[in-house]
Design a protein around this motif. Structure first.
Motif: not given
Length: 355
Positions: A237-240, A242, A264
């Motif tokens: 995953l690269h979104e949502d 940190d 998400s």
């Protein structure tokens, strides 16, 4: 914890092929609570030596460095002389910079990071020598052209003067291309069992509040060449998410974290998510499933604490009400004293109202 060790090929461990030797020197002005000068030597991100203007000596920080010094006592003497010499040079440099920049007071910091990287597979060597002033890049040495690079106008005067010091430039070239990597190779040889070890971390899922992201936290790993990330259905995953920085622990190992925003993630999809830790040179990946039962939280303890506080407050209020009521009763009794008793029959009636 539902943590799985996935063996991709085998459990063999390959040692890192890139090594580094770095020196960090810091001079401070206007900081009475810290040493005026501090120096540290770091090999493969592990501190091996230290000195400052208070202790006035160089100290080895690893057992294997002590063995090297025992075999070569002049090694520590060289560091002690460099520490003392650099302290004087840095004091003069920071005083000169403050005068040139019209800085008469306040806190000012001059720093230098120099050293070399060595690839023990290809033999490639990269040297570096760069200065910073008050948290910003100030001047750096270009070993290919043997000239100094000044990213700020305030450093141009220093660049012109240092560019004219040809003997010093040749010394720098020889040091960073030959002497520094030779010392680094010696350090790697003496510290091989420590520097080329691999330590796998413990991995935990953490959450501050029910609405906070879930942190996948890995701690206790070595070396620092590692990666940590969240996946869904096996895809990174690269979104949502940190990513936190890799941070050192006191014992020489490292820690890092990566957060996943639960907003998400649908409740029915939790089983599709996992956190993956990868350590360079280790063909073992640590995979941790996203599982509510495995998340360590602190809000449950906070809730219990809150309930206990509320109960204590209620009890306190009741005690206060009782105390106030008793005080009112005493005051009323003082204002209305009982009338003197009459005959025995009247006294009997007061003592026995039901008769």
């Amino acid at each position: 914890m539902s943590t799985l060790f996935i063996l991709l090929l085998s459990c063999s461990v390959a040692s890192p092929v890139k090594h580094s030797l770095k020196y960090f020197l810091t001079a401070a002005s206007g900081t009475p609570n810290i040493p005026e000068f501090v120096g540290a030597a770091v090999v493969d991100e592990v501190q091996v030596g230290y000195c400052d203007s208070n202790i006035k000596r160089a100290e080895p920080k690893q057992d294997w460095i002590k063995k090297l010094i025992k075999a070569d006592p002049q090694h520590l003497e060289w560091y002690a002389l460099k520490c003392s010499g650099n302290q004087q040079v840095f004091r003069a440099n920071i005083n000169g910079l403050m005068e040139r920049l019209n800085q008469t007071r306040g806190v000012h910091i001059l720093q230098r990071m120099n050293g070399c990287d060595w690839d023990d597979e290809t033999g490639e060597v990269v040297g570096f020598n760069q200065y910073g002033y008050d948290g910003e890049d100030f001047i750096a040495l270009d070993l290919e052209t043997l000239t100094w690079v000044a990213p700020k106008p305030q450093a141009v005067i220093t660049k012109l003067r240092w560019d004219s010091e040809k003997a010093r430039l040749e010394y720098n070239k020889n040091y960073y291309i030959h002497k520094c990597p030779d010392w680094l190779k010696k350090y790697v040889h003496f510290g091989k069992s420590f520097l080329q070890r691999t330590d796998l971390p413990s991995v935990s899922l953490l959450q501050k509040t029910p609405s906070s992201p879930v942190s996948c936290h890995a701690t206790g790993f070595y070396p620092d060449k590692a990666d940590l990330f969240w996946r869904k259905d096996g895809e990174q995953l690269h979104e949502d998410v940190d990513h936190g920085e890799i941070l050192p622990n006191k014992d020489g190992t490292f820690q890092m974290r990566v957060d996943l925003k639960l907003s998400s993630v649908r409740p029915e999809d939790w089983s599709r998510y996992d956190c993956v830790f990868q350590l360079s040179g280790v063909k073992n990946h640590i995979v941790t499933k996203l599982d509510k039962d495995q998340i360590r939280t602190n809000w449950e303890t906070s809730s219990i604490t809150t309930i206990l506080i509320i109960i204590s407050l209620v009890v306190l209020v009741l005690v206060l009400i009782a105390a106030v009521g008793f005080m009112v009763y005493r005051k009323k009794q003082a204002k209305d004293p009982p009338s003197p008793p009459g005959n025995s029959s009247e006294l009997s009636e007061r003592l026995n109202p039901e008769t």
